[in-house]
Design a protein around this motif. Structure first.
Motif, PDB file in Angstrom:
ATOM      1  N   ASP A  23      -6.983  14.402  -6.713  1.00  0.00           N
ATOM      2  CA  ASP A  23      -7.997  13.294  -6.277  1.00  0.00           C
ATOM      3  C   ASP A  23      -7.611  12.496  -5.328  1.00  0.00           C
ATOM      4  N   ASN A  24      -7.338  13.042  -3.849  1.00  0.00           N
ATOM      5  CA  ASN A  24      -7.000  12.088  -2.990  1.00  0.00           C
ATOM      6  C   ASN A  24      -7.828  11.829  -1.755  1.00  0.00           C
ATOM      7  N   GLY A  25      -7.840  10.863  -1.212  1.00  0.00           N
ATOM      8  CA  GLY A  25      -8.631  10.371  -0.361  1.00  0.00           C
ATOM      9  C   GLY A  25      -8.246   9.185   0.485  1.00  0.00           C
TER      10      GLY A  25
ATOM     11  N   ALA B 226      -1.173  -4.435   3.097  1.00  0.00           N
ATOM     12  CA  ALA B 226      -0.853  -2.799   2.890  1.00  0.00           C
ATOM     13  C   ALA B 226       0.163  -2.425   4.179  1.00  0.00           C
TER      14      ALA B 226
ATOM     15  N   GLY C 292       0.828  -1.161  -0.189  1.00  0.00           N
ATOM     16  CA  GLY C 292       0.069   0.143  -0.030  1.00  0.00           C
ATOM     17  C   GLY C 292       0.728   1.138  -0.069  1.00  0.00           C
ATOM     18  N   GLY C 293       0.331   2.395   0.416  1.00  0.00           N
ATOM     19  CA  GLY C 293       0.972   3.652   0.548  1.00  0.00           C
ATOM     20  C   GLY C 293       1.447   4.187  -0.681  1.00  0.00           C
ATOM     21  N   THR C 294       2.514   5.130  -0.514  1.00  0.00           N
ATOM     22  CA  THR C 294       3.106   5.862  -1.709  1.00  0.00           C
ATOM     23  C   THR C 294       3.803   4.995  -2.774  1.00  0.00           C
TER      24      THR C 294
ATOM     25  N   ASP D  97      -4.514   7.153   6.016  1.00  0.00           N
ATOM     26  CA  ASP D  97      -4.025   6.236   5.124  1.00  0.00           C
ATOM     27  C   ASP D  97      -4.564   6.915   3.872  1.00  0.00           C
ATOM     28  N   ASN D  98      -4.066   8.077   3.399  1.00  0.00           N
ATOM     29  CA  ASN D  98      -4.792   9.057   2.305  1.00  0.00           C
ATOM     30  C   ASN D  98      -3.896   9.013   1.121  1.00  0.00           C
ATOM     31  N   GLY D  99      -4.270   8.783  -0.020  1.00  0.00           N
ATOM     32  CA  GLY D  99      -3.378   9.101  -1.169  1.00  0.00           C
ATOM     33  C   GLY D  99      -4.305   9.296  -2.498  1.00  0.00           C
ATOM     34  N   PRO D 100      -3.728   9.088  -3.701  1.00  0.00           N
ATOM     35  CA  PRO D 100      -4.557   9.182  -4.639  1.00  0.00           C
ATOM     36  C   PRO D 100      -5.482   8.124  -4.891  1.00  0.00           C
ATOM     37  N   ARG D 101      -6.854   8.618  -5.132  1.00  0.00           N
ATOM     38  CA  ARG D 101      -8.089   7.736  -5.170  1.00  0.00           C
ATOM     39  C   ARG D 101      -7.692   6.771  -6.554  1.00  0.00           C
TER      40      ARG D 101
ATOM     41  N   SER E 178       0.496   0.767   5.929  1.00  0.00           N
ATOM     42  CA  SER E 178      -0.612   1.689   6.576  1.00  0.00           C
ATOM     43  C   SER E 178      -0.907   0.971   7.769  1.00  0.00           C
ATOM     44  N   TYR E 179      -0.480  -0.201   8.210  1.00  0.00           N
ATOM     45  CA  TYR E 179      -1.068  -0.861   9.279  1.00  0.00           C
ATOM     46  C   TYR E 179      -0.821  -0.211  10.646  1.00  0.00           C
TER      47      TYR E 179
ATOM     48  N   ASP F 205       1.139   3.924  -4.713  1.00  0.00           N
ATOM     49  CA  ASP F 205       0.446   4.704  -5.567  1.00  0.00           C
ATOM     50  C   ASP F 205       1.194   5.023  -6.861  1.00  0.00           C
TER      51      ASP F 205
END
Lengths: 335, 335
Positions: B253-255, A244, A222-224, A253-257, A247-248, A227
């Motif tokens: 577009d982040n979330g 992921a 997960g994470g960057t 835990d935000n990033g590009p959708r 992020s645990y 992305d």
């Protein structure tokens, strides 16, 4: 008989500190009819356990406060009232973090062979191997000549994913952290390229490593890092979502959708738990054991020694200080 | 013959302003051998067109600067050198935004029936209907008694999704913006519940509307609305990803990342384009036409009148000022 256990003292926020784990001296319960006593020899620490330390409803039941933490264990039968198990038998099961567990036969399985390093039953020949096999072949479905990318590629799951993808004829790119791990991907595991996510030029190196885009991305982190991987998905790409780990320990835990990327590539993303593939466990075990014996699937292990090293070994999963599968050896009785 | 066209004058940032569109007077090319002239009657505006206005490589070729914008059009043959088409025939096709187009027979198809409102060939009986049918039934696979949630539920695609899901025996919850649209979902489309994403209590209302969780989420909007929906996915949920209209005009577009939610629910998310289902188009068309004739599938339309209303009608897709399918009527010749 003297025994020791580690209980969950409090629910962690972020990376679990020492206060989360409490050592307790306990008695070993005498085995009843058909029961036996198992001495823990290798105890597994696995990323998914972090989720069980939270109170939130998830796929696995949360660990209870003041009760022993549990994980996969390889152990030795030291006393048996069960006709099917004899002293000295080697077994595996999900058991409490105790030096000795008194259990019924439902709790454990005998290992199919003791001719391999026994800690492999916690990695390639155990749950991580099944996870890699089931997720890659059922969801990722790599085809000959396709490009497969796997993150945490030197880890217990990722290393098996990469090697199976090679066996299936794919071009395989592994992502790992640090020169030692990245070199291991190409030199020992035989992957086609390794990319170091800790380097500043990760994005450029990844792009160079996947000139034809990505057909399968086996998601462990997960994470960057992910992305960036999502920018390279090919049409009809498949993304088995296994973990992921980055992020645990995070609240946010935000990033590009991903929606627009999935539409553009008509890609599939599917979360899975290994239990989903339980009907295939037996076939997968036999296939994995064969590949291990043929030298086609290598496994790296980091062994911490001593029951008191369990918390530290668990934390190493998240800091990247382990290499390959992380286990803790708590007894010499199977040496 | 005098003609008029609308070209892409510049690539938009954000919501396309008037400067993005330029009107030009042009000549109508005389039809050559086997060619014909089509008068545009209804011109469709669709969210996916926003992507084609960007320069970035995507699934559909970018519109070229200083060339006419294209979209689905219902038109009337005004002149024909082709034996298979006669003056007065009604056709559909993806054509340039011109009042008259000179085309070969490859560019258009005759409509199967003129007994229905002809703008339906731009919605339920056209690409949006195929999108709803293909994505819901092939990826969403709703089962009787399951809970299906659809966003942009009063829109051209969403309204068909919701009604097909009802036909298949699911419990259906629609998400839309504003009281009028939300009431329409239950009162006209027959959905089980409607939730207004513009209200402050959207999260609570959504939770109340899906007491058994969500088995299928048909994704049309992306953004914060979908972030909330993802908190309710059931085990083995399916998410056909059709659109992300809330994000098409945004640079960022982040979330919340979806990986951990997909693992926990073992859910599947799959991006798709309608062309993926082209082998089923004929069957789907017949089924949709039957449902329309039986009164089982209703369609709402917002008709703007006049060629000069095209830019405004296109923008309405993103501001939510349309209701149901948005089309522009540019000629009275089929009234």
């Amino acid at each position: 008989m003297n025994n020791e256990q580690i209980v969950l003292a409090e629910r962690p926020e972020g990376l679990p500190g020492d206060d989360v784990f409490r050592y307790e001296d306990v008695e070993t319960r005498e085995p009843g009819r058909d029961e036996m006593v198992i001495e823990s020899v290798y105890i597994s620490v696995d990323p998914y356990m972090r989720g069980r330390m939270n109170d939130a409803k998830s796929y696995a039941k949360p660990f209870e406060l003041d009760k022993p933490i549990e994980s996969h264990i390889v152990g030795r039968v030291t006393e048996s009232n069960n006709d099917d198990f004899a002293e000295g038998d080697v077994v595996t099961g999900v058991l409490p973090w105790k030096k000795f567990n008194t259990v019924s036969e439902d709790a454990v399985n005998k290992v199919p062979s003791t001719d391999v390093p026994l800690h492999l039953y916690l990695s390639t020949l155990g749950m991580p191997g099944q996870t890699a096999y089931g997720g890659l072949l059922n969801i990722g479905k790599p085809q000959e000549g396709e490009t497969v990318v796997v993150s945490a590629a030197s880890g217990a799951v990722g290393s098996v994913v990469g090697q199976i993808a090679k066996i299936k004829g794919a071009r395989v790119v592994g992502i790992a952290g640090g020169t030692e791990k990245v070199d291991y991907l190409t030199e020992t595991l035989g992957l086609d390229a390794g990319v170091d996510y800790k380097k500043d030029d990760f994005a450029e190196r990844l792009a160079e490593a996947v000139p034809d885009g990505i057909d399968v991305y086996f998601e462990n982190v997960g994470g960057t890092v992910s992305d960036e991987v999502f920018n390279h998905l090919n049409t009809f790409a498949r993304v088995p979502v296994c973990g992921a780990i980055s992020s645990y320990n995070s609240k946010e835990d935000n990033g590009p959708r991903v929606q627009q990327k999935l539409i553009k590539s008509q890609a599939l993303m599917q979360g899975f738990l290994v239990a989903q593939f339980k009907d295939d466990f037996k076939d997968a075990s036999e296939q994995l054991a064969q590949w291990v014996q043929e030298g086609k699937v290598h496994s790296e292990v980091t062994i911490a020694e001593g029951f008191d090293r369990l918390p530290e070994a668990f934390r190493n999963l998240f800091t990247g200080d382990n290499f390959g599968k992380q286990v803790v050896k708590v007894s010499d009785s199977l040496d």
